[in-house]
Design an enzyme around this catalytic site. Structure first.
Site, PDB file in Angstrom:
ATOM      1  CE  LYS A 108      -4.557   0.687   0.331  1.00 51.67           C
ATOM      2  NZ  LYS A 108      -5.624  -0.261  -0.033  1.00 51.67           N
TER       3      LYS A 108
HETATM    4  P1  NAD Z   1     -12.759   7.576  -3.134  1.00 51.67           P
HETATM    5  O1  NAD Z   1     -11.682   8.572  -2.992  1.00 51.67           O
HETATM    6  O2  NAD Z   1     -13.319   7.304  -4.472  1.00 51.67           O
HETATM    7  O3  NAD Z   1     -13.973   7.960  -2.155  1.00 51.67           O
HETATM    8  C1  NAD Z   1     -13.762   8.186  -0.800  1.00 51.67           C
HETATM    9  C2  NAD Z   1     -15.011   8.786  -0.175  1.00 51.67           C
HETATM   10  O4  NAD Z   1     -14.815   8.937   1.236  1.00 51.67           O
HETATM   11  C3  NAD Z   1     -15.361  10.157  -0.728  1.00 51.67           C
HETATM   12  O5  NAD Z   1     -16.754  10.255  -0.883  1.00 51.67           O
HETATM   13  C4  NAD Z   1     -14.880  11.091   0.394  1.00 51.67           C
HETATM   14  O6  NAD Z   1     -15.567  12.316   0.424  1.00 51.67           O
HETATM   15  C5  NAD Z   1     -15.207  10.261   1.604  1.00 51.67           C
HETATM   16  N1  NAD Z   1     -14.505  10.723   2.810  1.00 51.67           N
HETATM   17  C6  NAD Z   1     -13.212  11.123   2.915  1.00 51.67           C
HETATM   18  N2  NAD Z   1     -12.941  11.506   4.168  1.00 51.67           N
HETATM   19  C7  NAD Z   1     -14.099  11.347   4.866  1.00 51.67           C
HETATM   20  C8  NAD Z   1     -14.475  11.590   6.205  1.00 51.67           C
HETATM   21  N3  NAD Z   1     -13.599  12.080   7.097  1.00 51.67           N
HETATM   22  N4  NAD Z   1     -15.756  11.296   6.582  1.00 51.67           N
HETATM   23  C9  NAD Z   1     -16.649  10.816   5.684  1.00 51.67           C
HETATM   24  N5  NAD Z   1     -16.350  10.584   4.411  1.00 51.67           N
HETATM   25  C10 NAD Z   1     -15.096  10.841   4.002  1.00 51.67           C
HETATM   26  O7  NAD Z   1     -12.179   6.242  -2.461  1.00 51.67           O
HETATM   27  P2  NAD Z   1     -12.655   4.737  -2.690  1.00 51.67           P
HETATM   28  O8  NAD Z   1     -11.764   4.120  -3.700  1.00 51.67           O
HETATM   29  O9  NAD Z   1     -14.121   4.682  -2.882  1.00 51.67           O
HETATM   30  O10 NAD Z   1     -12.237   4.101  -1.280  1.00 51.67           O
HETATM   31  C11 NAD Z   1     -13.092   4.151  -0.151  1.00 51.67           C
HETATM   32  C12 NAD Z   1     -12.690   3.075   0.832  1.00 51.67           C
HETATM   33  O11 NAD Z   1     -12.758   1.797   0.186  1.00 51.67           O
HETATM   34  C13 NAD Z   1     -11.265   3.189   1.384  1.00 51.67           C
HETATM   35  O12 NAD Z   1     -11.254   2.705   2.708  1.00 51.67           O
HETATM   36  C14 NAD Z   1     -10.494   2.223   0.495  1.00 51.67           C
HETATM   37  O13 NAD Z   1      -9.309   1.756   1.110  1.00 51.67           O
HETATM   38  C15 NAD Z   1     -11.515   1.131   0.328  1.00 51.67           C
HETATM   39  N6  NAD Z   1     -11.278   0.261  -0.832  1.00 51.67           N
HETATM   40  C16 NAD Z   1     -11.242   0.772  -2.092  1.00 51.67           C
HETATM   41  C17 NAD Z   1     -11.020  -0.079  -3.169  1.00 51.67           C
HETATM   42  C18 NAD Z   1     -11.042   0.417  -4.603  1.00 51.67           C
HETATM   43  O14 NAD Z   1     -11.002  -0.427  -5.497  1.00 51.67           O
HETATM   44  N7  NAD Z   1     -11.128   1.700  -4.863  1.00 51.67           N
HETATM   45  C19 NAD Z   1     -10.805  -1.451  -2.957  1.00 51.67           C
HETATM   46  C20 NAD Z   1     -10.859  -1.946  -1.652  1.00 51.67           C
HETATM   47  C21 NAD Z   1     -11.109  -1.078  -0.597  1.00 51.67           C
END
Ligand code: NAD
Length: 424
Positions: free
Chosen positions: A110
């Site tokens: 990561k």
């Molecule tokens: P993203 O950047 O597309 O979206 C993140 C969201 O979280 C946004 O809506 C943002 O406004 C919100 N956010 C940020 N800080 C915040 C806070 N303090 N309180 C409330 N909301 C908040 O990211 P993503 O890719 O959708 O990832 C989201 C989660 O999913 C993360 O934990 C990431 O590790 C996990 N994840 C993502 C993937 C992937 O394929 N993108 C895979 C596995 C896990």
């Protein structure tokens, strides 16, 4: 601005504790437990970037390589103001468990940069990404360490990483280097189905859970925290199954709509405005109101450490499917269990992302391009199988799904360590 569940939350320590619990269940040899309790490599790079106004700014980037026993290090790149070495160590370890659980020939890694991308122009983000990739140099590579999108990053950022990497190394067969990152755009070597893969994986787990619990999804409700890649797509896919999203939240605040949000329109709003803020199809509520909203399913899809004891008391749902990594604190989890709220844990629920990343990597390496149907059907099989393996293990050993997910990954890693031995 939204608050965190606990100010002194130590994400890496939490993951190490889960590792210990699961290691006890599978009687993991002490030396293997010790090796897996720390990442193999922790890389920190400081690099200058020219800003639009001509000034120079120094950025700190990280790449944590937790384990590569089963294959190249693999895991996302996070751009967020809260990025820290310890959190990335936790997240990189979780990638090792996900690959191990899903039977994917990858390890765990990561990385990220501690900054808020919303404060920078698109051109600046491109230069930050390119300088970061350049600074990482040959510490990443299609056979060594393969980044992907995570919070704050997307397909465009992966394409810039790929392009920079291709242009930085002296390779005659440049196109073979496309597999240095996954989650790319389709035009630049991405895979069908990757953009929605994580959310689809979450949905497959929810569907399997509903079958076991004789729970009809049609007509049910959900609340979703984080409306980016994972949260937005989860809401969209839930709507297709007849589940309406009645409350949402992101970094800008929280909104409710008892009639259900139109996920398409809200995703479109976020695309144009950068957050759910100002969306007219819902009314503003507080963070506490969000967590108290009565619904059937809660999908955390933002940051770690969002469901502590207070939120666990407030939640009025039947099921939590962790799209985010580490959203529930151990103390919060105890309360949820006590209240009979089931959790499909992150290592299982959101592993659809790394699964389709693997399919993308295979396609790149074989110069193939699979159609969406093929990718989605492979993903469904992989997720459904993983869900039932976890559920079976949990029942057999009297543990929850989180410990079962870790334990299954540890068993696979342990077999490989036992057969290979420790060098020299
Ligand atoms: P993203 O950047 O597309 O979206 C993140 C969201 O979280 C946004 O809506 C943002 O406004 C919100 N956010 C940020 N800080 C915040 C806070 N303090 N309180 C409330 N909301 C908040 O990211 P993503 O890719 O959708 O990832 C989201 C989660 O999913 C993360 O934990 C990431 O590790 C996990 N994840 C993502 C993937 C992937 O394929 N993108 C895979 C596995 C896990």
């Amino acid at each position: 601005m939204t608050q965190e569940a606990q100010e002194d939350y130590q994400f890496f320590k939490v993951v190490q504790d889960y590792l210990d619990q699961a290691a006890d269940v599978v009687h993991l040899p002490t030396h293997v437990r010790e090796m897996l309790s720390q990442p193999k490599n922790e890389l920190i790079v400081n690099f200058p970037v020219k800003m639009d106004d001509g000034s120079l700014k120094l950025f700190k980037g990280y790449r944590i390589q937790h384990n590569n026993l089963l294959g190249p290090y693999k895991g996302g790149i996070r751009y967020h103001a809260s990025v820290s070495l310890d959190d990335l160590k936790a997240l990189s370890a979780m990638m090792t468990w996900k690959s191990g659980l899903m039977g994917i020939p990858f390890g765990g890694g990561k990385g990220g940069i501690k900054f808020n991308p919303r404060d920078y122009s698109n051109h600046e983000i491109m230069r930050i990404t390119r300088r970061f990739t350049h600074a990482l140099g040959t510490h990443i590579g299609p056979h060594f360490d393969i980044p992907a999108p995570d919070m704050g990053t997307n397909a465009q950022i992966m394409v810039w990483m790929m392009d920079t990497y291709m242009n930085s190394i002296s390779e005659t067969d440049k196109n073979a280097q496309r597999a240095v990152v996954t989650g790319k755009s389709l035009a630049c070597g991405g895979s069908e189905g990757r953009a929605q893969a994580t959310s689809r994986g979450v949905l497959h787990c929810i569907i399997e859970w509903t079958k076991e619990h004789h729970f009809e999804l049609e007509g049910k409700t959900a609340i979703v925290q984080g409306f980016g890649n994972v949260g937005g797509n989860a809401s969209l896919l839930l709507a297709k199954l007849g589940v309406s999203t009645v409350a949402v939240g992101d970094h800008s605040g929280y909104l409710a709509n008892p009639e259900g949000f139109n996920a398409h329109k809200l995703i479109d709003h976020v695309k144009h405005h950068g957050s759910i803020g100002g969306y007219e199809g819902g009314h503003e509520i507080s963070r506490d109101d969000f967590f108290s909203t009565k619904a059937d399913i809660f999908i955390p899809a933002a940051l770690e450490n969002q469901v502590g004891t207070k939120e666990a008391e407030l939640l009025d749902v039947k099921l939590i499917a962790e799209g985010a990594n580490g959203p529930t604190t151990p103390a919060g989890e105890l309360i949820l269990k006590d209240r009979g709220i089931h959790i499909i844990p992150d290592v299982l629920a959101n592993s659809g992302g790394v699964t389709v990343s693997y399919y993308e990597w295979v396609q790149n390496r074989r110069s193939e391009s699979w159609d969406a149907e093929e990718v989605l059907s492979k993903l469904e099989t992989a997720m459904t199988r993983a869900y039932h393996r976890v559920e079976y293990f949990a029942r057999e050993h009297g543990v929850d799904q989180r410990i079962a997910s870790y334990a299954l990954a540890l068993q696979r890693l342990n077999t490989a360590y036992a057969e290979r031995g420790i060098f020299p």
